[in-house]
Scaffold this active site. Structure first.
Site, PDB file in Angstrom:
ATOM      1  N   ILE A  36       1.860   2.428  -6.672  1.00  0.00           N
ATOM      2  CA  ILE A  36       3.141   3.124  -6.667  1.00  0.00           C
ATOM      3  C   ILE A  36       4.202   2.177  -6.136  1.00  0.00           C
ATOM      4  O   ILE A  36       4.139   1.748  -4.975  1.00  0.00           O
ATOM      5  CB  ILE A  36       3.083   4.401  -5.802  1.00  0.00           C
ATOM      6  CG1 ILE A  36       1.936   5.321  -6.250  1.00  0.00           C
ATOM      7  CG2 ILE A  36       4.428   5.108  -5.815  1.00  0.00           C
ATOM      8  CD1 ILE A  36       2.013   5.813  -7.673  1.00  0.00           C
ATOM      9  N   GLU A  37       5.145   1.835  -7.002  1.00  0.00           N
ATOM     10  CA  GLU A  37       6.266   0.967  -6.633  1.00  0.00           C
ATOM     11  C   GLU A  37       7.457   1.878  -6.318  1.00  0.00           C
ATOM     12  O   GLU A  37       7.800   2.749  -7.112  1.00  0.00           O
ATOM     13  CB  GLU A  37       6.598   0.041  -7.803  1.00  0.00           C
ATOM     14  CG  GLU A  37       7.739  -0.907  -7.550  1.00  0.00           C
ATOM     15  CD  GLU A  37       7.988  -1.839  -8.743  1.00  0.00           C
ATOM     16  OE1 GLU A  37       8.960  -2.606  -8.666  1.00  0.00           O
ATOM     17  OE2 GLU A  37       7.238  -1.780  -9.743  1.00  0.00           O
ATOM     18  N   ILE A  38       8.053   1.659  -5.163  1.00  0.00           N
ATOM     19  CA  ILE A  38       9.242   2.407  -4.746  1.00  0.00           C
ATOM     20  C   ILE A  38      10.366   1.402  -4.695  1.00  0.00           C
ATOM     21  O   ILE A  38      10.281   0.404  -3.974  1.00  0.00           O
ATOM     22  CB  ILE A  38       9.032   3.090  -3.387  1.00  0.00           C
ATOM     23  CG1 ILE A  38       7.780   3.978  -3.417  1.00  0.00           C
ATOM     24  CG2 ILE A  38      10.269   3.901  -3.001  1.00  0.00           C
ATOM     25  CD1 ILE A  38       7.324   4.449  -2.057  1.00  0.00           C
TER      26      ILE A  38
END
Length: 126
Positions: free
Chosen positions: A120-122
């Protein structure tokens, strides 16, 4: 034909409740029940439908696998605030903050893993 936006995507998950809690607590998504007891996570004008592994729902991907996704979510806060939020929840940051290239320009990103191991890239636009 021109695509306007992504409406929803499907994640195959090992534990529906654990996944819901992660996306609600970490990313502020809202749980929605629909259909015959199905679950979605809403954010903005999109949603993620959750399918249990194995999934009884048809149609579905040919080989749905929990933990095989790599997703990027854009947030409306400074990356320092994102890092502080993740640390307050004791969420391990896998990488970042790092400079990356987003769909419409440069972004700064941090990477975490959800309960199934999805990356998960934020990100925030710079």
């Amino acid at each position: 034909m021109e695509i306007d936006r992504l409406d929803h995507l499907v994640l195959t998950v090992r534990n529906l409740e654990e996944s819901c809690l992660f996306y609600e607590k970490v990313l502020g998504m809202r749980r929605e029940m629909f259909g015959e007891g199905r679950i979605a996570l809403n954010f903005g004008r999109q949603k993620i439908n959750l399918h249990p592994d194995p999934s009884p729902y048809e149609p579905k991907a040919k080989a749905p696998t929990a933990g095989s996704a790599d997703l990027c979510f854009v947030v409306d806060r400074a990356i320092d605030a994102v890092v502080a939020h993740l640390k307050s929840l004791e969420i391990a940051i896998e990488e970042g903050p790092v400079a990356r290239s987003g769909a419409v320009g440069p972004i700064t990103s941090v990477y975490v893993r959800d309960p199934d191991g999805n990356l998960i890239e934020i990100a925030t636009y710079t």
